[in-house]
Design a protein around this motif. Structure first.
Motif, PDB file in Angstrom:
ATOM      1  N   LYS A 243       0.841  -1.191   0.000  1.00  5.64           N
ATOM      2  CA  LYS A 243       0.000   0.000   0.000  1.00  5.64           C
ATOM      3  C   LYS A 243       0.882   1.249   0.000  1.00  5.64           C
ATOM      4  N   ILE A 244       0.602   2.149  -0.960  1.00  4.04           N
ATOM      5  CA  ILE A 244       1.330   3.404  -1.086  1.00  4.04           C
ATOM      6  C   ILE A 244       0.335   4.504  -1.420  1.00  4.04           C
ATOM      7  N   LEU A 245       0.801   5.743  -1.428  1.00  8.50           N
ATOM      8  CA  LEU A 245       0.001   6.878  -1.885  1.00  8.50           C
ATOM      9  C   LEU A 245       0.608   7.409  -3.173  1.00  8.50           C
TER      10      LEU A 245
ATOM     11  N   ALA B  32       6.397   7.757 -20.662  1.00 11.14           N
ATOM     12  CA  ALA B  32       5.941   9.151 -20.599  1.00 11.14           C
ATOM     13  C   ALA B  32       6.972  10.010 -19.879  1.00 11.14           C
ATOM     14  N   ARG B  33       7.076  11.248 -20.309  1.00 13.41           N
ATOM     15  CA  ARG B  33       7.998  12.193 -19.670  1.00 13.41           C
ATOM     16  C   ARG B  33       7.295  12.796 -18.460  1.00 13.41           C
ATOM     17  N   VAL B  34       7.701  12.355 -17.284  1.00 12.70           N
ATOM     18  CA  VAL B  34       7.114  12.838 -16.040  1.00 12.70           C
ATOM     19  C   VAL B  34       8.230  13.123 -15.041  1.00 12.70           C
ATOM     20  N   ALA B  35       7.895  13.917 -14.045  1.00 12.68           N
ATOM     21  CA  ALA B  35       8.790  14.144 -12.914  1.00 12.68           C
ATOM     22  C   ALA B  35       8.259  13.309 -11.759  1.00 12.68           C
ATOM     23  N   THR B  36       9.177  12.759 -10.958  1.00 13.59           N
ATOM     24  CA  THR B  36       8.760  11.909  -9.847  1.00 13.59           C
ATOM     25  C   THR B  36       9.454  12.315  -8.555  1.00 13.59           C
ATOM     26  N   ALA B  37       8.710  12.134  -7.468  1.00 12.38           N
ATOM     27  CA  ALA B  37       9.267  12.352  -6.131  1.00 12.38           C
ATOM     28  C   ALA B  37       8.734  11.254  -5.221  1.00 12.38           C
ATOM     29  N   VAL B  38       9.581  10.801  -4.316  1.00 17.51           N
ATOM     30  CA  VAL B  38       9.194   9.798  -3.336  1.00 17.51           C
ATOM     31  C   VAL B  38       9.452  10.384  -1.953  1.00 17.51           C
TER      32      VAL B  38
ATOM     33  N   ALA C 239       4.873   4.509   1.226  1.00 13.65           N
ATOM     34  CA  ALA C 239       5.588   5.581   0.511  1.00 13.65           C
ATOM     35  C   ALA C 239       4.594   6.558  -0.113  1.00 13.65           C
ATOM     36  N   ARG C 240       5.009   7.815  -0.177  1.00 14.93           N
ATOM     37  CA  ARG C 240       4.216   8.864  -0.823  1.00 14.93           C
ATOM     38  C   ARG C 240       4.903   9.240  -2.129  1.00 14.93           C
ATOM     39  N   ILE C 241       4.253   8.929  -3.250  1.00 15.31           N
ATOM     40  CA  ILE C 241       4.836   9.176  -4.566  1.00 15.31           C
ATOM     41  C   ILE C 241       4.052  10.288  -5.251  1.00 15.31           C
TER      42      ILE C 241
END
Length: 65
Positions: A2-4, A29-35, A54-56
């Motif tokens: 389970k994550i967000l 896809a061209r995306v920006a990601t943060a964890v 984790a919060r993504i």
């Protein structure tokens, strides 16, 4: 696990950020990601392991003017 994702609870089977993007249909896809509030560059997504809770954040670039 389970994550967000973008503040929405998700149950996922993958353990890496790259796998998550594939599982959610982002593919190449061209995306920006943060964890958990930390930016993760595309070059590190395959090695970036996700943990329970984790919060993504996944952000797509916007066009316009």
């Amino acid at each position: 696990m389970k994550i967000l994702v973008n503040e929405e609870a998700r149950e996922v089977s993958t353990t890496t950020l790259a796998g998550l993007l594939d599982e959610l249909g982002y593919g190449d896809a061209r995306v920006a990601t943060a964890v958990d509030g930390d930016f993760v560059p595309a070059s590190r997504r395959g090695a970036h392991m996700l943990a329970e809770g984790a919060r993504i954040e996944i952000l797509a670039p916007m066009q316009g003017g």
